[in-house]
Scaffold this motif. Structure first.
Motif, mmCIF file in Angstrom:
data_model
loop_
_atom_site.group_PDB
_atom_site.id
_atom_site.type_symbol
_atom_site.label_atom_id
_atom_site.label_comp_id
_atom_site.label_asym_id
_atom_site.label_seq_id
_atom_site.Cartn_x
_atom_site.Cartn_y
_atom_site.Cartn_z
ATOM 1 N N LEU A 23 0.815 -1.190 -0.037
ATOM 2 C CA LEU A 23 0.153 0.028 -0.002
ATOM 3 C C LEU A 23 0.876 1.366 -0.132
ATOM 4 O O LEU A 23 0.690 2.347 -0.739
ATOM 5 N N LYS A 24 1.830 1.332 0.645
ATOM 6 C CA LYS A 24 2.959 2.437 0.800
ATOM 7 C C LYS A 24 3.426 2.454 -0.601
ATOM 8 O O LYS A 24 3.650 3.846 -1.105
ATOM 9 N N TYR A 25 3.802 1.534 -1.028
ATOM 10 C CA TYR A 25 4.527 1.565 -2.639
ATOM 11 C C TYR A 25 3.584 2.129 -3.493
ATOM 12 O O TYR A 25 3.821 2.984 -4.590
ATOM 13 N N THR A 26 2.271 1.650 -3.554
ATOM 14 C CA THR A 26 1.494 2.065 -4.419
ATOM 15 C C THR A 26 1.095 3.277 -4.294
ATOM 16 O O THR A 26 1.064 4.230 -5.285
ATOM 17 N N TYR A 27 1.121 3.972 -3.128
ATOM 18 C CA TYR A 27 0.923 5.524 -2.662
ATOM 19 C C TYR A 27 1.936 6.412 -3.244
ATOM 20 O O TYR A 27 1.871 7.224 -3.916
ATOM 21 N N HIS A 28 2.917 5.752 -2.957
ATOM 22 C CA HIS A 28 4.296 6.638 -3.147
ATOM 23 C C HIS A 28 4.708 6.654 -4.718
ATOM 24 O O HIS A 28 5.444 7.642 -5.195
ATOM 25 N N HIS A 31 1.026 4.951 -8.322
ATOM 26 C CA HIS A 31 0.050 3.943 -8.953
ATOM 27 C C HIS A 31 -1.228 3.921 -8.204
ATOM 28 O O HIS A 31 -1.205 3.697 -6.967
ATOM 29 N N TYR A 32 -2.203 4.282 -8.774
ATOM 30 C CA TYR A 32 -3.619 4.527 -7.914
ATOM 31 C C TYR A 32 -4.590 3.252 -8.223
ATOM 32 O O TYR A 32 -5.550 3.107 -7.718
ATOM 33 N N ARG A 34 -4.914 -0.459 -7.799
ATOM 34 C CA ARG A 34 -4.306 -1.330 -6.903
ATOM 35 C C ARG A 34 -3.988 -2.833 -7.771
ATOM 36 O O ARG A 34 -3.060 -3.324 -7.513
#
Length: 97
Positions: A23-28, A31-32, A34
């Protein structure tokens, strides 16, 4: 195969940290969507998305090599993961204690 309480606890903590890292990687990374990250993660490790979900839920566990690949992909240090799991630094663990 039946796991001991300690093994099951460790497995659940690893799963929680993997989900937290994803989730952190997706946010930073910006990439929105999932599912894109899940697909990429599964491809990097050579497993299905269903396997990733099972790892994150603590129902099964990745090999050490797979864990290393995921940590590299999520730009997380495997030592950080193991230290957090060992010390119980995951949010879920703190709430449970």
């Amino acid at each position: 195969m039946e796991f001991s309480k300690k093994e099951k606890d460790f497995q659940e903590k690893v799963g929680y940290f993997l989900k937290e890292s994803r989730l952190k990687y997706t946010y930073h990374s910006g990439h929105y969507i999932r599912i894109d990250i899940l697909k990429q993660s599964a491809e990097v490790v050579g497993v299905t998305i269903d396997s990733l979900y099972k790892w994150e839920q603590g129902r099964t566990k990745p090999s050490l090599y797979q864990l290393k690949l995921l940590c590299d992909f999520y730009q997380t240090d495997i030592c950080e993961l193991l230290n957090k799991v060992e010390r119980g630094y995951c949010e879920k663990t703190r709430v449970a204690q």
